[in-house]
Write a protein that holds these residues in place. Sequence first.
Motif, short mmCIF file in Angstrom:
data_model
loop_
_atom_site.label_atom_id
_atom_site.label_comp_id
_atom_site.label_asym_id
_atom_site.label_seq_id
_atom_site.Cartn_x
_atom_site.Cartn_y
_atom_site.Cartn_z
N ARG A 13 -1.57 4.95 -13.88
CA ARG A 13 -0.55 4.08 -14.51
C ARG A 13 0.79 4.32 -13.73
N ALA A 16 0.65 2.46 -10.56
CA ALA A 16 0.56 1.16 -10.66
C ALA A 16 2.16 0.62 -10.94
N SER A 70 0.50 -11.85 -16.53
CA SER A 70 -0.48 -10.74 -15.88
C SER A 70 -1.31 -10.25 -16.95
N TRP A 71 -0.66 -9.72 -18.02
CA TRP A 71 -1.43 -9.00 -18.96
C TRP A 71 -2.13 -10.00 -20.00
N GLN A 76 -4.16 -7.43 -16.14
CA GLN A 76 -3.74 -6.92 -14.86
C GLN A 76 -2.64 -7.38 -14.15
N THR A 77 -1.69 -6.46 -13.75
CA THR A 77 -0.48 -7.04 -12.72
C THR A 77 -0.94 -6.70 -11.35
N MET A 80 -1.65 -3.07 -11.03
CA MET A 80 -2.79 -2.54 -11.61
C MET A 80 -3.96 -2.90 -11.13
N ARG A 81 -4.33 -3.65 -10.22
CA ARG A 81 -5.55 -4.09 -9.40
C ARG A 81 -5.89 -2.96 -8.54
N ARG A 84 -7.58 0.01 -10.29
CA ARG A 84 -8.50 -0.46 -11.36
C ARG A 84 -8.43 -0.01 -12.52
N ARG A 86 -6.76 -1.86 -16.54
CA ARG A 86 -6.10 -2.97 -17.31
C ARG A 86 -5.86 -2.70 -18.55
N VAL A 158 -4.63 1.28 -21.99
CA VAL A 158 -4.81 1.08 -20.36
C VAL A 158 -6.00 1.69 -20.07
N LEU A 161 -11.14 0.18 -15.01
CA LEU A 161 -12.40 -0.98 -15.03
C LEU A 161 -13.61 -0.23 -14.66
#
Length: 163
Positions: A13, A16, A70-71, A76-77, A80-81, A84, A86, A158, A161
Amino acid sequence: MPNPMPTAPLWRRLAAIVYDLLAVIAIVMVVGLLAQMATGGRLADEHGQLLTWWYQPLQGLVVGAYFFMSWLRGGQTLGMRPWRIRVTDQTGRPLTWQRTLLRLLIAALPVALLTIYPFTSLRVAAWAPVVGWAVLIAPALLDARGRTLYDRVAGTEVRPLST
Protein backbone atom coordinates in the motif's frame (compact mmCIF):
# COMPACT_ATOMS: atom_id res chain seq x y z
CA MET A 1 -16.98 -18.86 10.39
CA PRO A 2 -15.31 -18.78 6.94
CA ASN A 3 -11.86 -17.25 6.52
CA PRO A 4 -12.07 -13.59 5.53
CA MET A 5 -10.55 -12.52 2.25
CA PRO A 6 -6.88 -11.50 2.63
CA THR A 7 -5.89 -7.84 2.72
CA ALA A 8 -2.86 -6.31 1.06
CA PRO A 9 0.26 -5.89 3.19
CA LEU A 10 1.04 -2.37 4.30
CA TRP A 11 4.32 -2.24 2.36
CA ARG A 12 2.45 -2.73 -0.93
CA ARG A 13 0.00 0.00 0.00
CA LEU A 14 2.84 2.39 0.84
CA ALA A 15 4.56 1.57 -2.45
CA ALA A 16 1.32 2.38 -4.28
CA ILE A 17 1.12 5.70 -2.41
CA VAL A 18 4.61 6.59 -3.68
CA TYR A 19 3.54 5.80 -7.24
CA ASP A 20 0.35 7.83 -6.77
CA LEU A 21 2.39 10.75 -5.49
CA LEU A 22 4.08 10.85 -8.89
CA ALA A 23 0.68 10.83 -10.62
CA VAL A 24 -0.57 13.63 -8.34
CA ILE A 25 2.52 15.74 -9.12
CA ALA A 26 1.84 15.30 -12.83
CA ILE A 27 -1.83 16.25 -12.38
CA VAL A 28 -0.90 19.36 -10.38
CA MET A 29 1.62 20.38 -13.05
CA VAL A 30 -0.93 20.03 -15.88
CA VAL A 31 -3.62 21.93 -13.96
CA GLY A 32 -1.02 24.59 -13.12
CA LEU A 33 -0.03 24.92 -16.76
CA LEU A 34 -3.67 25.23 -17.87
CA ALA A 35 -4.33 27.81 -15.14
CA GLN A 36 -1.25 29.78 -16.20
CA MET A 37 -2.50 29.74 -19.78
CA ALA A 38 -6.00 30.81 -18.70
CA THR A 39 -4.66 33.77 -16.69
CA GLY A 40 -1.94 34.85 -19.07
CA GLY A 41 0.69 33.81 -16.57
CA ARG A 42 -0.79 35.91 -13.74
CA LEU A 43 -1.64 33.28 -11.12
CA ALA A 44 0.63 34.93 -8.55
CA ASP A 45 2.27 38.30 -8.04
CA GLU A 46 6.00 38.94 -7.68
CA HIS A 47 5.79 38.05 -3.95
CA GLY A 48 4.19 34.67 -4.60
CA GLN A 49 0.71 35.73 -3.45
CA LEU A 50 -2.05 34.06 -5.46
CA LEU A 51 -4.10 36.48 -7.53
CA THR A 52 -6.83 33.97 -8.30
CA TRP A 53 -9.17 32.59 -5.63
CA TRP A 54 -10.06 29.52 -7.69
CA TYR A 55 -6.61 28.02 -8.33
CA GLN A 56 -6.06 26.02 -5.12
CA PRO A 57 -9.67 24.74 -4.93
CA LEU A 58 -9.36 23.67 -8.58
CA GLN A 59 -6.15 21.74 -7.81
CA GLY A 60 -7.89 20.02 -4.89
CA LEU A 61 -10.96 19.13 -6.96
CA VAL A 62 -8.93 17.68 -9.82
CA VAL A 63 -6.67 15.61 -7.54
CA GLY A 64 -9.73 14.50 -5.53
CA ALA A 65 -11.50 13.51 -8.76
CA TYR A 66 -8.50 11.36 -9.71
CA PHE A 67 -8.79 9.33 -6.51
CA PHE A 68 -12.61 9.32 -6.48
CA MET A 69 -12.96 8.08 -10.05
CA SER A 70 -10.12 5.57 -9.69
CA TRP A 71 -11.58 3.98 -6.55
CA LEU A 72 -15.15 4.10 -7.87
CA ARG A 73 -14.34 2.63 -11.30
CA GLY A 74 -12.34 -0.51 -10.70
CA GLY A 75 -11.03 0.21 -7.20
CA GLN A 76 -7.50 1.02 -8.38
CA THR A 77 -5.43 4.15 -8.80
CA LEU A 78 -2.49 4.18 -11.19
CA GLY A 79 -0.23 3.48 -8.22
CA MET A 80 -2.23 0.44 -7.13
CA ARG A 81 -2.11 -1.29 -10.51
CA PRO A 82 1.56 -2.38 -10.59
CA TRP A 83 1.27 -3.60 -6.98
CA ARG A 84 -1.85 -5.59 -7.88
CA ILE A 85 -4.03 -4.21 -5.10
CA ARG A 86 -7.56 -2.84 -5.10
CA VAL A 87 -9.84 -1.07 -2.63
CA THR A 88 -13.16 -2.78 -1.89
CA ASP A 89 -15.81 -2.69 0.78
CA GLN A 90 -15.39 -5.10 3.69
CA THR A 91 -17.18 -7.87 1.80
CA GLY A 92 -14.94 -7.59 -1.26
CA ARG A 93 -17.46 -5.75 -3.42
CA PRO A 94 -16.73 -2.57 -5.41
CA LEU A 95 -17.20 0.69 -3.56
CA THR A 96 -20.37 2.75 -3.72
CA TRP A 97 -19.99 6.44 -4.47
CA GLN A 98 -20.93 7.25 -0.86
CA ARG A 99 -18.24 4.98 0.59
CA THR A 100 -15.73 6.30 -1.96
CA LEU A 101 -16.52 9.91 -1.07
CA LEU A 102 -16.23 9.22 2.67
CA ARG A 103 -12.86 7.48 2.19
CA LEU A 104 -11.62 10.38 0.06
CA LEU A 105 -12.75 13.07 2.52
CA ILE A 106 -11.09 11.36 5.50
CA ALA A 107 -7.89 10.60 3.55
CA ALA A 108 -7.71 14.22 2.34
CA LEU A 109 -8.09 15.81 5.80
CA PRO A 110 -4.32 16.29 6.31
CA VAL A 111 -4.26 18.65 3.31
CA ALA A 112 -6.19 21.12 5.48
CA LEU A 113 -3.10 21.36 7.68
CA LEU A 114 -1.46 23.42 4.94
CA THR A 115 -3.61 26.32 6.14
CA ILE A 116 -1.30 26.74 9.15
CA TYR A 117 1.28 28.37 6.86
CA PRO A 118 0.36 31.96 7.74
CA PHE A 119 0.94 31.12 11.42
CA THR A 120 4.16 29.13 11.08
CA SER A 121 7.04 28.48 8.72
CA LEU A 122 6.76 26.93 5.28
CA ARG A 123 8.78 23.93 6.51
CA VAL A 124 6.33 23.22 9.35
CA ALA A 125 3.32 23.75 7.10
CA ALA A 126 4.75 21.39 4.45
CA TRP A 127 5.47 18.63 6.98
CA ALA A 128 2.10 18.94 8.77
CA PRO A 129 0.14 16.95 6.14
CA VAL A 130 2.84 14.26 6.12
CA VAL A 131 2.42 13.87 9.88
CA GLY A 132 -1.36 13.89 9.40
CA TRP A 133 -1.20 11.06 6.88
CA ALA A 134 1.13 9.10 9.19
CA VAL A 135 -1.54 9.39 11.89
CA LEU A 136 -4.20 8.13 9.45
CA ILE A 137 -2.03 5.22 8.24
CA ALA A 138 -0.52 4.17 11.60
CA PRO A 139 -3.57 2.17 12.76
CA ALA A 140 -2.86 -0.26 9.91
CA LEU A 141 0.16 -1.43 11.90
CA LEU A 142 -2.09 -2.57 14.77
CA ASP A 143 -5.29 -3.55 12.96
CA ALA A 144 -5.65 -7.28 12.30
CA ARG A 145 -7.02 -6.49 8.80
CA GLY A 146 -4.36 -3.82 8.11
CA ARG A 147 -6.92 -1.03 7.83
CA THR A 148 -5.98 2.63 8.02
CA LEU A 149 -8.17 5.10 9.88
CA TYR A 150 -9.86 6.16 6.64
CA ASP A 151 -10.50 2.50 5.76
CA ARG A 152 -12.04 1.88 9.18
CA VAL A 153 -14.31 4.93 8.96
CA ALA A 154 -15.38 4.24 5.37
CA GLY A 155 -15.73 0.48 5.80
CA THR A 156 -13.15 -0.30 3.11
CA GLU A 157 -10.20 -2.65 2.77
CA VAL A 158 -7.32 -2.89 0.33
CA ARG A 159 -6.95 -6.39 -1.07
CA PRO A 160 -4.51 -8.11 -3.37
CA LEU A 161 -5.88 -8.98 -6.79
CA SER A 162 -6.57 -12.65 -7.18
CA THR A 163 -4.04 -14.40 -9.36
